[in-house]
Structures are given as structure tokens and as C-alpha cells.
Design a protein around this motif. Structure first.
Motif, PDB file in Angstrom:
ATOM      1  N   ASP A 199       3.892  14.257   1.525  1.00  0.00           N
ATOM      2  CA  ASP A 199       2.428  14.300   1.274  1.00  0.00           C
ATOM      3  C   ASP A 199       1.765  15.487   1.352  1.00  0.00           C
ATOM      4  OD1 ASP A 199       2.989  11.702   0.605  1.00  0.00           O
ATOM      5  OD2 ASP A 199       1.906  11.031   2.306  1.00  0.00           O
ATOM      6  N   TRP A 245       0.731  -1.248   0.157  1.00  0.00           N
ATOM      7  CA  TRP A 245      -0.118   0.060   0.100  1.00  0.00           C
ATOM      8  C   TRP A 245       0.977   1.265   0.096  1.00  0.00           C
ATOM      9  CZ3 TRP A 245      -4.478  -0.486  -1.852  1.00  0.00           C
ATOM     10  CH2 TRP A 245      -5.426  -1.533  -1.596  1.00  0.00           C
ATOM     11  N   ARG A 246       2.164   1.425   0.587  1.00  0.00           N
ATOM     12  CA  ARG A 246       2.948   2.400   0.485  1.00  0.00           C
ATOM     13  C   ARG A 246       3.266   2.457  -1.060  1.00  0.00           C
ATOM     14  NH1 ARG A 246       6.989   0.261   5.571  1.00  0.00           N
ATOM     15  NH2 ARG A 246       5.361   0.685   7.054  1.00  0.00           N
ATOM     16  N   MET A 285       0.117   4.056  -2.605  1.00  0.00           N
ATOM     17  CA  MET A 285      -0.205   5.466  -2.003  1.00  0.00           C
ATOM     18  C   MET A 285       0.936   6.408  -2.612  1.00  0.00           C
ATOM     19  SD  MET A 285      -0.729   6.882   1.963  1.00  0.00           S
ATOM     20  CE  MET A 285      -0.865   8.595   2.244  1.00  0.00           C
ATOM     21  N   LYS A 314      -6.524  15.427  -0.355  1.00  0.00           N
ATOM     22  CA  LYS A 314      -5.302  14.904  -1.178  1.00  0.00           C
ATOM     23  C   LYS A 314      -5.715  13.782  -2.279  1.00  0.00           C
ATOM     24  CE  LYS A 314      -2.289  15.762   2.095  1.00  0.00           C
ATOM     25  NZ  LYS A 314      -3.042  16.802   3.023  1.00  0.00           N
ATOM     26  N   GLY A 362      -1.599   8.905   7.377  1.00  0.00           N
ATOM     27  CA  GLY A 362      -1.470   7.526   6.631  1.00  0.00           C
ATOM     28  C   GLY A 362      -1.525   6.269   7.709  1.00  0.00           C
ATOM     29  N   LEU A 399       1.482   4.346   6.517  1.00  0.00           N
ATOM     30  CA  LEU A 399       1.721   4.715   5.049  1.00  0.00           C
ATOM     31  C   LEU A 399       1.901   6.106   5.095  1.00  0.00           C
ATOM     32  CD1 LEU A 399      -1.474   3.266   3.672  1.00  0.00           C
ATOM     33  CD2 LEU A 399       0.620   2.181   3.819  1.00  0.00           C
ATOM     34  N   GLY A 400       2.476   6.739   4.043  1.00  0.00           N
ATOM     35  CA  GLY A 400       2.688   8.249   3.800  1.00  0.00           C
ATOM     36  C   GLY A 400       4.078   8.661   4.074  1.00  0.00           C
ATOM     37  N   HIS A 434       2.684  14.203   8.765  1.00  0.00           N
ATOM     38  CA  HIS A 434       1.711  13.374   7.725  1.00  0.00           C
ATOM     39  C   HIS A 434       1.005  12.610   8.059  1.00  0.00           C
ATOM     40  CE1 HIS A 434       3.843   9.888   7.099  1.00  0.00           C
ATOM     41  NE2 HIS A 434       5.061  10.246   7.208  1.00  0.00           N
ATOM     42  N   PHE A 487      -7.958  -0.754   4.977  1.00  0.00           N
ATOM     43  CA  PHE A 487      -6.904   0.248   5.430  1.00  0.00           C
ATOM     44  C   PHE A 487      -7.219   0.451   6.838  1.00  0.00           C
ATOM     45  CE2 PHE A 487      -7.475   2.274   0.989  1.00  0.00           C
ATOM     46  CZ  PHE A 487      -6.096   1.782   0.698  1.00  0.00           C
TER      47      PHE A 487
END
Length: 427
Positions: free
Chosen positions: A96, A19-20, A23, A385, A87, A91-92, A85, A304
Motif C-alpha cells: 500500500d 473490505w479487504r 480496499m 492514498k 488499515g 485491512l491493507g 502499512h 470502518f
């Protein structure tokens, strides 16, 4: 078939990496829309000292155009906004929020420092919060070299980073965490350096039965037997590792919070908090949160939220009311010691809206803080986003402008001032 909660730890790592990448593609598309957002001007590597889990992380600096020229002249000092950030703590990246950083640089004339804190599942709770504290301490120590005005600091964040915009200042109140949630003094020599749940964890006695018996309804569903070695190793490091948090003093005066490390020159004054659609109450289960959402078709998918919670909320015995996790239910004396100026921007179609409103009421009505609250109508969580390379997200810059005006007020800057000629270079 394997139930979602039965995933072993290694599978969480693979899913997080997958998923990283996706994203990252989405955020690249988001940054392609005109006008292009700025890129970081430079970065600094920071050694983790607050977390007993040692390592490094980066700070990305977005600076006004005149910054490097002024640095040579040893001229002006710039206000500083430290950003976290989103996520789901999993994530993220620190780039971002480039559009937000660009708005702050242009409209406020401030340096924005975006924190690339370490992510779960590799680094579960509360490593992200500890890294956030380290970021502020690093900037306090190096404010002179970086040309930052130590009297004009603020923190901002989005989603899980919005959570950190509250929990990082709470973490820095280390002396207030000398008692665990039961009100008993923590007697282990590292007062304030580890959360109560970790400080009271006796690793050899952990077993699956006790873990499941003590876990809250929305704590991680990953059975401890599947990940015992990894989580036990982290718990052991937390018990035996060292932290500088016991050396940090955080005190409030005139509505702002001053932070410094004992024996180290450099005090910074945190004037306020700007938080976009934060998660603030993990004592609410995901199901309870979803039931409060007005548009079920606009909710963040369970794939998620399950990944985020299974990755970050470890060990399963974690106290979900811990103030470093759930600021919305933090003790009143800790919330009183937060800055008085708070900007809270939520989304109408967000499962986190209800807890955001409850937190707003507690901060404003119960504690008398100056809370500038706005619920953006007709948008889901993370609406600003959108991965649309053809145009900027409608309404996002308007919300950023509202927050920037509040930052100028917090920093005692001229409300009519615009730093268009000093904005960072575009990509």
C-alpha cells in the motif's frame, strides 16, 4: 435489527474480507497514477517467534537499482527503513505504501522493508506489534546477507502502521514490561512476552458480566458470549505459548536504540521514527475523538472504525492504556527509551489530530526529543492514498520529501544526494 456491537465473530471475519477486497481495488487504482510507484524487488518469509501465536508473514523489499549488482560484488551496505502499512490492523497490504517506498529508495538510497504483519480479527492485539518486532529481529540476524547497514535503521508507518512505528520499539523493551499497569511484578515465567492484560487473564473464570464490567467505554462492543471459544483459545495460547521476546535486549545510546537477540549475532541501531497520521491513544473513545475533528464530513466512517476496534481490541477486558496499544499514554521511562529523532506528520481534518498533537508535546516538551511535526492543511486521514488513477495525490510527494530529508539527517547522509539513478524498477 442487529446492533453493530452485536456482531458475532464470524461476521467480523466476513466483513473484514469484504473490505479487504474493496480496499485492494482502491489501492490498485492509487498505484495506477503516473509516475508509477516501484514494485517490491523480492520478499522473505519470516517465522513468528515473538508472538505465542505461531505462523508466518512476509517482508517485501524495495531496493535501489544497484542493489543486486552490489550484492554480487559484496559491496556497499544500505540504510534500512522498516515500514508498517495502515488499515486499522484489519485491512491493507505491504504494498500500500509503494509511493512512500519509492521516495525513500530514490531520495535516501535506502532499502525499504514493508511488513505484511498478520491482521485482525484473525489475529487480534498484540499480534501485529509482535510481528513487527519479529521483522526487526529477522533483519538484525540477516543484515549481512541482505547488505543492510546495521548502524542505519529507522521505522516508518501510516495510520495503524504509524501506531506500530512507536509500539514495535516499545514492545522490544520487553524487560520494561516486567510490571503490569498496576505496578506489580508479573510472576509467570514469561516476563515481557505477553501484555499484562493477557498474562493476568484467567480463562476459566471469564464470563460476560465480568467482561462488560471491566471493559473501557471504547473497548470492543462484541459480547464475549458470541466469541468465547475463539478469544478464549487465543488467551490460552498466549498463556501456554512461548515467545523469544524475553531474549531481546533493547538499549539506548547517543539518541538511537540498539536491538539484538541474546545468543544471536547481529545488532541493529534504530536511529529514528517517521510516523504518518498515527493512532496513539485508545483510552479516548471514538466519540471523543470525533468531537475533536474540525470537519465531521471528512471523518473515517463508523463502519470502518467499528470493524477495526471490534477486530483488534480483544478480549473486551483489554487494558486500553497498554503501551503496545496507546503509546501516547505510555509510561515516561518507556518513551524516554525511544529514539530521539521523530518525524510526525498529521492531517488537519483527522479525528486523530488532537492525540497526535498531545503526543508531540509530550515527546518534545516533556522528554526533549527532536520532533519534526507537520500538520498537512485541508486534508483528511489517509489523504495520500486517494484511489485516483489519473494523478498522484497533490502534496503527498512534498510531505514524503520532508520525511526523506529527515531520514538522511538521521542516517548522516549528504543532504544534497539524490539516488534517482538507483531507484527501483517501475511497474
Amino acid at each position: 435489527p442487529t446492533m453493530p456491537g452485536d456482531r458475532p465473530r464470524w461476521m467480523l471475519h466476513i466483513q473484514a474480507q469484504f473490505w479487504r477486497v474493496l480496499m485492494g481495488i482502491g489501492m490498485t487504482l492509487h498505484r495506477l497514477a503516473r509516475p508509477l510507484p516501484p514494485r517490491p524487488s523480492f520478499h522473505k518469509d519470516v517465522d513468528a517467534t515473538v508472538s505465542p501465536l505461531k505462523g508466518k508473514f512476509k517482508l517485501q523489499f524495495y531496493v535501489p537499482k544497484g542493489y543486486h549488482r552490489q550484492k554480487k560484488l559484496k559491496g556497499r551496505r544500505y540504510p534500512c527503513v522498516i515500514n508498517f502499512h495502515g488499515g486499522g490492523f484489519t485491512l491493507g497490504t505491504a504494498q500500500d505504501d509503494a509511493r512512500w517506498a519509492g521516495a525513500v529508495v530514490k531520495q535516501v538510497g535506502a532499502v525499504v522493508v514493508s511488513v505484511a504483519y498478520r491482521l485482525a480479527p484473525e489475529h487480534p492485539f498484540p499480534t501485529a506489534v509482535e510481528d513487527g518486532a519479529d521483522a526487526i529481529l529477522y533483519l538484525a540476524r540477516n543484515a549481512n546477507e541482505l547488505m543492510l547497514d546495521p548502524d542505519r535503521f529507522a521505522v516508518s508507518g501510516f495510520s495503524s502502521g504509524g501506531n506500530m512505528s512507536f509500539t514495535v520499539p516499545l514492545c522490544m523493551q520487553g524487560e520494561l514490561l516486567e510490571k503490569n499497569t498496576a505496578g506489580k511484578k508479573v510472576e509467570d515465567g514469561r516476563v515481557g512476552s505477553v501484555p499484562a492484560a493477557a498474562a493476568n487473564l484467567t480463562v476459566p473464570s471469564i464470563n460476560v458480566q465480568s467482561a462488560s464490567a471491566n471493559s473501557s467505554p471504547n473497548s470492543s462492543r462484541v459480547p464475549l458470549v458470541r466469541q468465547k471459544s475463539r478469544i478464549d483459545r487465543i488467551a490460552m495460547l498466549r498463556q501456554t505459548g512461548t515467545s523469544t521476546l524475553s531474549l531481546v535486549s533493547s538499549y539506548k545510546a547517543n539518541g538511537a536504540v540498539s536491538v539484538q537477540t541474546q545468543g544471536v549475532e547481529g545488532v541493529v541501531k534504530i536511529r529514528g521514527i517517521v510516523s504518518f497520521y498515527p493512532s496513539v491513544d485508545y483510552t479516548q473513545t471514538r466519540e471523543q475523538r470525533r468531537q475533536t475533528c474540525s470537519r465531521t464530513d471528512q471523518q473515517l466512517p463508523a463502519v470502518f472504525t467499528e470493524l477495526f476496534d471490534d477486530s483488534y481490541l480483544q478480549p473486551p477486558t483489554l487494558d486500553l492504556a497498554h503501551p503496545w496499544l496507546s503509546p501516547g499514554v505510555a509510561p515516561t521511562d518507556m518513551l524516554v527509551a525511544l529514539p530521539d529523532d521523530i518525524v510526525l506528520i498529521c492531517c488537519e481534518w483527522d479525528m486523530l489530530l488532537a492525540e497526535g498533537k498531545r503526543f508531540r508535546d509530550r515527546l518534545a516538551k516533556d522528554l526533549g526529543k527532536r520532533v519534526q511535526y507537520h500538520c498537512v492543511p485541508g486534508v483528511p486521514h489517509g489523504w495520500d492514498k486517494a484511489p485516483n488513477p489519473l494523478r498522484e495525490t497533490p502534496g503527498a510527494q512534498e510531505q514524503y520529501a520532508v520525511a526523506c530529508n529527515e531520514l538522511k539527517r538521521m542516517f548522516d547522509l549528504d543532504q544534497d544526494m539524490d539516488h534517482e539513478d538507483e531507484s527501483s524498477d517501475e511497474v
